[in-house]
Write a protein that holds these residues in place. Structure first.
Motif, mmCIF file in Angstrom:
data_model
loop_
_atom_site.group_PDB
_atom_site.id
_atom_site.type_symbol
_atom_site.label_atom_id
_atom_site.label_comp_id
_atom_site.label_asym_id
_atom_site.label_seq_id
_atom_site.Cartn_x
_atom_site.Cartn_y
_atom_site.Cartn_z
ATOM 1 N N LYS A 14 0.834 -1.220 0.000
ATOM 2 C CA LYS A 14 0.000 0.000 0.000
ATOM 3 C C LYS A 14 0.858 1.255 0.000
ATOM 4 N N SER A 15 1.976 1.203 0.703
ATOM 5 C CA SER A 15 2.788 2.417 0.791
ATOM 6 C C SER A 15 3.775 2.546 -0.373
ATOM 7 N N ALA A 16 3.823 1.563 -1.247
ATOM 8 C CA ALA A 16 4.738 1.637 -2.398
ATOM 9 C C ALA A 16 4.063 2.381 -3.540
ATOM 10 N N SER A 17 4.773 3.326 -4.157
ATOM 11 C CA SER A 17 4.168 3.964 -5.327
ATOM 12 C C SER A 17 4.885 3.550 -6.603
ATOM 13 N N LYS A 18 6.223 3.425 -6.538
ATOM 14 C CA LYS A 18 6.964 3.013 -7.742
ATOM 15 C C LYS A 18 7.334 1.538 -7.623
ATOM 16 N N ILE A 19 6.926 0.776 -8.622
ATOM 17 C CA ILE A 19 7.164 -0.668 -8.570
ATOM 18 C C ILE A 19 7.912 -1.107 -9.823
ATOM 19 N N VAL A 20 8.891 -1.973 -9.629
ATOM 20 C CA VAL A 20 9.611 -2.558 -10.761
ATOM 21 C C VAL A 20 9.362 -4.062 -10.769
ATOM 22 N N ILE A 21 9.062 -4.586 -11.956
ATOM 23 C CA ILE A 21 8.873 -6.030 -12.114
ATOM 24 C C ILE A 21 10.031 -6.562 -12.956
#
Ligand code: 5GP
Ligand code: MN
Length: 330
Positions: A14-21
């Motif tokens: 929830k607190s993550a805004s930038k995500i890398v896959i």
């Protein structure tokens, strides 16, 4: 083996805004399908999501939705490093060891982001903060569906993500025929069809859009196949010269290894392809023969019990001799 360690995942997410896959080097249908499906889901939840993969993948996967925005690390390290450094959360899909990420390894190790692994290979490394590892799963793509189910995210699936997941399920199960294919695999596939996947159309894009060179390479490989005296092992190979002459491109020999198991009595097969003086291998087996262990012990690799890969730093001629000595060729 199954290991689920997801306590506290939701708060961190929830607190993550930038995500890398991310996924593994030489990404296959399952690696790309799972990454692009998860990207679609997370973007619908308002996240900023980049898919960063170690190196290029085969053309037959370019129909997947999101293909155009994939960052290929080997072709743009700065963009890849920036995304990885700025990420709050990184997903590691379809691999369980940093060594599978080639040149991306150091950037991933150094990343400050929390790390979530979703994978179905044997013997996961222990660095992830959150882990969903299940070696009985047909594919990481099926696990993405299960993961969405666990967290109540199925409402975010759509035709695009369904096509990506279906692609990985089909490629990793050999079109629903390998042993990890279960009733649940078919159930998930049926849900994906319900979301708009047209199996015949998608199969056509994956399997019937190949360059002519694929069949020529297959012919060359089959022509020089070697069978052990008792017929239980099959060696398949292509030399660098053959690949250059006929027209090798990334992914073009995908699935070739399986021909070795189609012979009556064969229990194990290796396909070797020479590239830059080294040899990339694929191993496949039937039943209790554990090619994951064989690949780990003798071929600098790993994978699953019945499907693994590896690498030998030697010429193809030496690799053939080495394989015969290592596998007991009688
Ligand atoms: P393929 O033969 O299709 O390239 O790979 C078969 C399986 O083995 C895949 O699940 C793949 O991720 C894994 N694999 C392939 N090459 C390697 C390798 O060099 N090291 C490890 N650990 N796994 C591999
Ligand atoms: Mn996979």
């Amino acid at each position: 083996m199954k290991e689920i360690r997801l306590d506290g995942f939701m708060e961190t997410f929830k607190s993550a805004s930038k995500i890398v896959i991310t996924n593994h080097t030489n990404p296959d249908g399952d690696a790309m399908g799972s990454a692009l499906a998860l990207q679609q889901v997370l973007e619908k939840m308002g996240k900023e999501v980049s898919v960063v993969v170690p190196n290029p993948y085969p053309k037959f996967l370019s129909h997947l939705y999101g293909n155009d925005s994939v960052l290929i690390y080997s072709e743009g390290k700065n963009a890849g490093n920036t995304a990885i450094q700025e990420a709050d959360m990184i997903f590691h899909l379809d691999y369980n060891a940093y060594g599978r990420t080639a040149d991306m390894e150091q950037a991933l190790r150094d990343a400050k982001a929390s790390k979530t692994m979703i994978d179905h290979h044997q013997q996961p490394e222990d660095w992830p903060d959150f882990m969903y590892s299940d070696t009985d799963m047909s594919s990481t793509c099926q696990m993405i569906y299960e993961f969405c189910d666990m967290f109540g995210w199925l409402e975010y699936l759509d035709k695009h993500s369904a096509e990506s997941m279906y692609t990985g399920i089909v490629t990793d199960t050999g079109s629903f025929k390998y042993s990890a294919t279960t009733a649940r695999t078919h159930e998930v596939a049926s849900k994906l069809i319900g979301l708009g996947v047209e199996p015949q159309v998608l199969h056509g894009k994956i399997f019937d859009a190949q360059p002519a060179a694929r069949l020529r390479l297959l012919g060359a490989m089959l022509d020089q196949m070697q069978l052990s005296p008792s017929g239980d092992k099959v060696l398949l190979y292509l030399t660098e010269k053959q690949c250059d002459r006929i027209g090798f491109e990334k992914g073009i020999t995908e699935g070739f290894v399986n021909y070795g198991l189609s012979i009556a009595g064969s229990k194990m097969t290796i396909f070797m392809r020479e590239e830059k003086g080294a040899v990339k291998l694929s191993l496949r087996s039937e039943g209790q023969i554990d090619v994951n262990q064989i690949a780990r012990n003798g071929f600098n690799g790993g994978g699953h019990k019945n499907a693994a890969g590896g690498k030998l730093e030697m010429s193809i001629a030496d690799a053939l001799d080495y394989a015969k000595a290592t596998l007991v060729w009688e």
